[in-house]
Scaffold this active site. Structure first.
Site, mmCIF file in Angstrom:
data_model
loop_
_atom_site.group_PDB
_atom_site.id
_atom_site.type_symbol
_atom_site.label_atom_id
_atom_site.label_comp_id
_atom_site.label_asym_id
_atom_site.label_seq_id
_atom_site.Cartn_x
_atom_site.Cartn_y
_atom_site.Cartn_z
ATOM 1 N N GLU A 90 -85.841 -32.998 -47.783
ATOM 2 C CA GLU A 90 -86.337 -32.065 -48.779
ATOM 3 C C GLU A 90 -85.726 -32.304 -50.144
ATOM 4 O OE1 GLU A 90 -85.269 -28.694 -46.476
ATOM 5 O OE2 GLU A 90 -87.244 -28.521 -45.615
ATOM 6 N N CYS A 103 -83.479 -31.767 -57.565
ATOM 7 C CA CYS A 103 -82.356 -31.743 -56.631
ATOM 8 C C CYS A 103 -82.709 -32.698 -55.488
ATOM 9 C CB CYS A 103 -82.153 -30.317 -56.129
ATOM 10 S SG CYS A 103 -80.818 -30.183 -54.941
ATOM 11 N N CYS A 110 -76.274 -33.441 -42.185
ATOM 12 C CA CYS A 110 -74.955 -33.600 -42.805
ATOM 13 C C CYS A 110 -73.885 -33.411 -41.735
ATOM 14 C CB CYS A 110 -74.755 -32.572 -43.919
ATOM 15 S SG CYS A 110 -73.171 -32.768 -44.765
ATOM 16 N N CYS A 114 -70.385 -27.365 -43.269
ATOM 17 C CA CYS A 114 -69.944 -26.176 -44.013
ATOM 18 C C CYS A 114 -70.637 -24.957 -43.404
ATOM 19 C CB CYS A 114 -70.293 -26.299 -45.491
ATOM 20 S SG CYS A 114 -69.548 -27.749 -46.262
ATOM 21 N N CYS A 117 -73.953 -23.207 -44.879
ATOM 22 C CA CYS A 117 -75.024 -24.112 -45.303
ATOM 23 C C CYS A 117 -75.977 -24.396 -44.152
ATOM 24 C CB CYS A 117 -74.386 -25.404 -45.807
ATOM 25 S SG CYS A 117 -75.559 -26.733 -46.054
ATOM 26 N N GLY A 159 -77.065 -33.174 -47.343
ATOM 27 C CA GLY A 159 -76.121 -34.263 -47.121
ATOM 28 C C GLY A 159 -74.980 -34.321 -48.122
ATOM 29 N N GLU A 160 -74.005 -35.159 -47.806
ATOM 30 C CA GLU A 160 -72.832 -35.375 -48.666
ATOM 31 C C GLU A 160 -73.015 -36.719 -49.371
ATOM 32 O OE1 GLU A 160 -69.853 -34.081 -49.930
ATOM 33 O OE2 GLU A 160 -69.915 -36.075 -50.821
ATOM 34 N N SER A 191 -72.806 -34.141 -56.576
ATOM 35 C CA SER A 191 -72.026 -33.002 -56.091
ATOM 36 C C SER A 191 -71.436 -33.319 -54.722
ATOM 37 C CB SER A 191 -72.936 -31.776 -55.979
ATOM 38 O OG SER A 191 -72.217 -30.705 -55.403
ATOM 39 N N SER A 213 -67.727 -28.829 -54.690
ATOM 40 C CA SER A 213 -67.930 -27.551 -54.028
ATOM 41 C C SER A 213 -66.566 -27.087 -53.493
ATOM 42 C CB SER A 213 -68.934 -27.786 -52.894
ATOM 43 O OG SER A 213 -69.483 -26.606 -52.440
ATOM 44 N N ASN A 215 -65.125 -23.470 -53.320
ATOM 45 C CA ASN A 215 -65.432 -22.316 -52.454
ATOM 46 C C ASN A 215 -64.258 -21.512 -51.910
ATOM 47 O OD1 ASN A 215 -68.137 -23.071 -52.764
ATOM 48 N ND2 ASN A 215 -67.951 -24.502 -51.086
ATOM 49 N N ASN A 289 -76.958 -17.762 -50.688
ATOM 50 C CA ASN A 289 -78.390 -17.644 -50.441
ATOM 51 C C ASN A 289 -78.590 -17.558 -48.939
ATOM 52 O OD1 ASN A 289 -79.537 -18.012 -53.170
ATOM 53 N ND2 ASN A 289 -78.439 -19.953 -53.027
ATOM 54 N N CYS A 332 -79.704 -23.373 -53.215
ATOM 55 C CA CYS A 332 -78.494 -23.996 -52.680
ATOM 56 C C CYS A 332 -78.148 -23.417 -51.317
ATOM 57 C CB CYS A 332 -77.324 -23.755 -53.616
ATOM 58 S SG CYS A 332 -77.329 -24.856 -55.001
#
Ligand code: SF4
Length: 347
Positions: A90, A103, A110, A114, A117, A159-160, A191, A213, A215, A289, A332
Site C-alpha cells: 500500500e 507515502c 515488517c 511495533c 502498528c 516496513g522498515e 523514516s 520514530s 515514541n 490512529n 500512520c
C-alpha cells in the site's frame, strides 16, 4: 528479461555499454523511463529503431497493477498495488495546501512488530525490489489529475526502510535525480524505527531527510511498545542522532505516536525534552490512529495539546499531526497490506 523500471542510471549505463552503445544512451533511456514515464520501449523516439529492437530482446518496462483505490473526503488516496507474486502493498497520497506527498512502502510486512502498528502485527514477508518501489510512484502518478504532480515522498509506509537499505537508497537517488522523478532532496524523507547502523550509513551516504520514530523517553516504555529497542536502546539511538550531519536548515524529524496512559504523561514529555537535548529536531506528535485489533487507545485532544505544550514551553518545535486518511485506514500505523479494507506504519 530485466525491468527497466527497476534499474538505476548506473545499471542502465552498464547494460548499454555491454550492448556496445555510447554512454549517452543510458541517459536517454533513464530519462524516458523515470522522467517521462513511458510504458513501452518504442516510445523512445530519439533512440534508433535498431537499438530499440536490441533493447526489447533483454528488457521490458514493468506495468503496475493497481488492485484497489480508496479515496477519503479529506483528499487522501490510499492505493494497493499487486506485486508479481500476488502480494499487496500500500501507498498513500496525501494532499496538503501546496504539497502532494506520496507515502511509500519499503517492505511487504515488517519484522519489527511495533505494538501500535497494523503492519507490525502481521509479520515480515519480504523486501520490496527497486522496481516495486518505483512502481508505487508510477501507480500514484496514474491517479493524478491533469497538471498535478507529486512534490514530496516519505518512506513511511509498510516496513522498515533501513532494513531494505540498498534498494531504498537507490530509490531515493532516482526520486531526487533531475533526470528521474526530479524531487528536491529536501522533499524526500526516510523514516526509521531506529536501526542505528542504517542511520550511520545514511549519515555518510544519503542526502535526504531523516525521521526517527522514538515514541518513548525511557528504554522501559520504548521496549514495551517497540521491540527493536531491545537491540538498539535509546542511548545509542540518540547518540547516532547527535552525530548525524545536518546541512543548511535541515532538522531531524522525531515521530512520537501518542498512546493513552502509555507515553502521554507530563513525566514522559519531560523525559523526552531531556532525551532530545542537543539534537536539532522537530517533533511530530501523532495521536494513535486506531485500527482493527489495536491494543492501545488514543488520548483525547486536550491531553494531546497538553503534551505538545510542555515540549513547546521547553523551546522545542512540536507539531500535532492529526493524520489524514484515517477513514480509509491510510493514516500512520494503519497500513496492513489488505487494502481495500486496511493498512501502515513507520509513522
Ligand atoms: S511502525 Fe514501522 S517499523 Fe514499526 S512495525 Fe510498523 S512498519 Fe514496522
Amino acid at each position: 528479461m530485466k525491468n527497466l523500471r527497476g534499474m538505476t542510471y548506473e545499471d542502465i549505463l552498464q547494460e548499454v555499454t555491454a550492448l556496445g552503445a555510447k554512454p549517452y544512451r543510458a541517459e536517454q533511456i533513464f530519462t524516458w523511463i523515470y522522467k517521462r514515464g513511458i510504458t513501452g520501449i518504442d516510445a523512445m523516439t530519439d533512440v534508433s529503431k535498431v537499438f530499440r529492437e536490441l533493447l526489447k530482446e533483454g528488457f521490458f518496462i514493468g506495468a503496475v497493477d493497481v488492485a484497489a483505490v480508496r479515496r477519503s473526503p479529506d483528499g487522501t488516496v490510499k492505493l494497493a498495488t499487486r506485486l508479481e507474486d500476488g502480494l499487496l502493498i500500500e501507498s498513500v497520497l496525501i494532499p496538503d495546501a501546496d504539497r502532494l506527498t506520496l507515502c511509500v512502502s519499503s517492505q511487504a510486512g515488517c519484522a519489527l512488530g511495533c505494538k501500535f502498528c497494523a503492519t507490525g502485527m502481521n509479520g515480515f514477508i519480504r523486501n520490496l525490489t527497486l522496481g516495486e518501489l518505483t512502481g508505487q510512484v508510477f501507480a500514484a502518478q496514474g491517479l493524478l489529475e491533469e497538471g498535478a504532480r507529486i512534490t514530496n515522498a516519505v518512506m513511511m509506509g509498510m516496513g522498515e526502510p533501513l532494513l531494505n537499505y540498498d534498494n531504498v537508497i537507490h530509490f531515493t537517488g532516482i526520486l531526487t535525480d533531475a533526470r528521474g522523478f526530479g524531487l528536491s532532496h529536501n522533499k524526500v524523507t526516510i523514516s526509521t524505527a531506529g536501526i542505528i547502523p542504517g542511520i550511520e550509513r545514511m549519515a555518510r551516504e544519503a542526502g535526504v531527510n531523516l525521521a526517527v520514530s522514538i515514541n518513548a523517553a525511557t528504554d522501559e516504555v520504548r521496549g514495551r511498545i517497540m521491540p527493536v529497542n531491545n537491540k538498539y536502546p535509546l542511548a545509542g539511538l540518540v547518540g547516532a542522532l547527535r552525530a548525524y550531519p545536518l546541512t543548511g536548515r535541515k532538522v531531524i524529524t522525531i515521530e512520537y505516536v501518542l498512546l493513552k496512559n502509555v507515553n502521554d504523561s507530563t513525566r514522559d514529555a519531560e523525559g523526552l525534552i531531556k532525551l532530545l537535548k542537543g539534537i536539532t529536531c522537530k517533533i511530530n506528535i501523532i495521536p494513535l490512529n486506531p485500527f482493527p485489533g489495536a491494543r492501545f487507545s488514543r488520548p483525547d485532544d486536550k491531553a494531546v495539546e497538553q503534551f505538545a505544550n510542555i515540549l513547546r514551553n521547553a523551546g522545542l518545535t512540536a507539531l500535532v499531526r492529526f493524520s489524514k486518511g484515517a477513514d480509509v485506514q491510510g493514516a500512520c500505523g494503519q497500513l496492513a497490506g489488505e487494502c481495500p479494507s486496511a493498512s501502515h506504519s513507520a509513522c
